[in-house]
Scaffold this motif. Sequence first.
Motif, PDB file in Angstrom:
ATOM      1  N   UNK A 179       0.860  -1.175   0.000  1.00  0.00           N
ATOM      2  CA  UNK A 179       0.000   0.000   0.000  1.00  0.00           C
ATOM      3  C   UNK A 179       0.901   1.231   0.000  1.00  0.00           C
ATOM      4  N   UNK A 180       1.002   1.856  -1.167  1.00  0.00           N
ATOM      5  CA  UNK A 180       1.853   3.044  -1.300  1.00  0.00           C
ATOM      6  C   UNK A 180       0.966   4.268  -1.143  1.00  0.00           C
ATOM      7  N   UNK A 181       0.944   4.762   0.061  1.00  0.00           N
ATOM      8  CA  UNK A 181       0.081   5.890   0.329  1.00  0.00           C
ATOM      9  C   UNK A 181      -0.022   6.178   1.804  1.00  0.00           C
ATOM     10  N   UNK A 182      -1.156   6.766   2.180  1.00  0.00           N
ATOM     11  CA  UNK A 182      -1.347   7.206   3.559  1.00  0.00           C
ATOM     12  C   UNK A 182      -2.698   6.704   4.054  1.00  0.00           C
ATOM     13  N   UNK A 183      -2.697   6.171   5.261  1.00  0.00           N
ATOM     14  CA  UNK A 183      -3.918   5.707   5.900  1.00  0.00           C
ATOM     15  C   UNK A 183      -4.127   6.520   7.170  1.00  0.00           C
ATOM     16  N   UNK A 184      -5.332   7.070   7.317  1.00  0.00           N
ATOM     17  CA  UNK A 184      -5.657   7.837   8.506  1.00  0.00           C
ATOM     18  C   UNK A 184      -7.012   7.398   9.046  1.00  0.00           C
ATOM     19  N   UNK A 185      -7.123   7.388  10.366  1.00  0.00           N
ATOM     20  CA  UNK A 185      -8.386   7.054  11.004  1.00  0.00           C
ATOM     21  C   UNK A 185      -8.688   8.090  12.080  1.00  0.00           C
ATOM     22  N   UNK A 186      -9.952   8.222  12.358  1.00  0.00           N
ATOM     23  CA  UNK A 186     -10.384   8.967  13.543  1.00  0.00           C
ATOM     24  C   UNK A 186     -11.453   8.138  14.216  1.00  0.00           C
ATOM     25  N   UNK A 187     -11.497   8.196  15.529  1.00  0.00           N
ATOM     26  CA  UNK A 187     -12.379   7.318  16.281  1.00  0.00           C
ATOM     27  C   UNK A 187     -13.137   8.111  17.342  1.00  0.00           C
ATOM     28  N   UNK A 188     -14.275   7.552  17.746  1.00  0.00           N
ATOM     29  CA  UNK A 188     -15.074   8.170  18.807  1.00  0.00           C
ATOM     30  C   UNK A 188     -14.959   7.340  20.076  1.00  0.00           C
ATOM     31  N   UNK A 189     -14.596   7.984  21.161  1.00  0.00           N
ATOM     32  CA  UNK A 189     -14.480   7.287  22.444  1.00  0.00           C
ATOM     33  C   UNK A 189     -15.818   6.665  22.811  1.00  0.00           C
ATOM     34  N   UNK A 190     -15.772   5.466  23.348  1.00  0.00           N
ATOM     35  CA  UNK A 190     -16.986   4.707  23.637  1.00  0.00           C
ATOM     36  C   UNK A 190     -17.917   5.467  24.578  1.00  0.00           C
ATOM     37  N   UNK A 191     -19.210   5.462  24.204  1.00  0.00           N
ATOM     38  CA  UNK A 191     -20.279   6.059  25.010  1.00  0.00           C
ATOM     39  C   UNK A 191     -20.092   7.552  25.231  1.00  0.00           C
ATOM     40  N   UNK A 192     -19.434   8.227  24.277  1.00  0.00           N
ATOM     41  CA  UNK A 192     -19.277   9.683  24.331  1.00  0.00           C
ATOM     42  C   UNK A 192     -19.569  10.253  22.951  1.00  0.00           C
TER      43      UNK A 192
END
Length: 483
Positions: free
Chosen positions: A108-121
């Motif tokens: 995978x030649x590139x960039x992977x980004x994630x964002x997440x939501x804290x549980x129950x918030x």
Amino acid sequence: MSRIRRMRRSCFPASSIGVTCAAALALPVALSASAPAAAQAPTGTVAPAPASVSSPVSVSGSTQSLLLAPREAGRSFGPSAVEQGLGRRDVRSFSLVGVVWDDPDAELRGRVQVRTRAKDTAHWSGWQDVETHNHEHAADLDTAERSSGRVRGSTAPLWVGDSDGVEVRVRAEARGRTAAVGAQLLPDGLRLELVDPGSGFPEGVAGPAPGPGPGPGAEPPPGGTPVDAAQDAERLGTLTAESAAASAVNADLAPLGSAEIPALSSEETREQLADLESGAKPYIGPRPRIVTRRGWGADEKLRERDFLYTKRVRAAFVHHTASGNNYRCAQAASVIRSIYRYHVVSSGWRDVGYNFLVDKCGNIYEGRAGGVAKPVMGAHTLGFNTNSMGIAVLGSFTSVEPPDAAVEAIAQLTAWKLGLYRANPNGKTYLTSGGGNLYRKGKKVRLNVISGHRDGFATECPGGRLYGKLGAARSEAARYQGR
């Protein structure tokens, strides 16, 4: 016959490559005779999974696998980016993320980004980068594990903590610049893997009591060895056949079902090794405390049933997991269960790739099953898994200094394990390459007995800051050995 000799030779001949330990055939009567066998892995081409699949909720955790879709270029990625991803969405609870794809030989030649939501918030994190250069952590080419038909390409896993919402974007890049629109640069079958580590212990069964910590101010891991008869009976009564087999290969070191292998003094360790090397000074460090797979809550039904061995241990390769540093030592077992599940369920490996793992407090954990004193074949350094072991420090150390406790744990572990195989931590050795991007297959390569992953493969691992500490670890390990 010495105990050390039994540690080296019990359950497998010196020249064997893969066997099932005979201990699995002699399980205690207390164990369930009807425990289901580990699932036999299918062979052939990996079939694309459905758009969203998950394992049933259990103490061993679960995996949600979400197929990525084409995505319009975001402003932060530029107008010409080629992207796939998923918009914000609610999902079941998870703590670790990664991206996988169909072809393990594709990068995978590139960039992977994630964002997440804290549980129950309602709180969402900022965008976090996921390490994409991970194909060098793998079984060697032309091995049964590599050619099983189950292996997928994968990013490094990223620990994000308890979460129930996610968004992901994957951007293709070529030679340092953004790829043209429509270019086929992203590998096929991109999927987001969301891993819940589970509790690690059956309902109604409490986890092991905490054992002695690694030092003043350090957090103890969730592990310890039960000591009374009632606890022993409960421990054995909850073992499955697979768990008993994984524990039995350490039977010379700790009772069946133990959550930890206790430390020994220098004198105790050297007395055992002296039995093996009559007339020779035993160069070996004191055995450190090691949290077993039982101690960190491994679901032994996930891995392949057989254990895989090489002939001896000539070298140790040090890694970082590149999974981030946002964990507490009390969470280390959960991080390891997540990595284990990601390696096996998501990436298609036979077991967790590393032979040992170390947390930021210096606690040492058993990795791939087969026995901590034995030459277990790992999947950690592509091209150099034969006659070596892999030690991974939980965290990312490209720009962050590794904790002193973790470096000390590397020294203690290598002083003991390399000493079992008469290896000098401050010395050099030769390994034969199984093929990689630094050395062609069949080439004999002179390496430090304690090397970084980047010494065998062109990679950032174990991160520049951790790599810079390996000289100190070599010297300290040699000192522990009495050299």
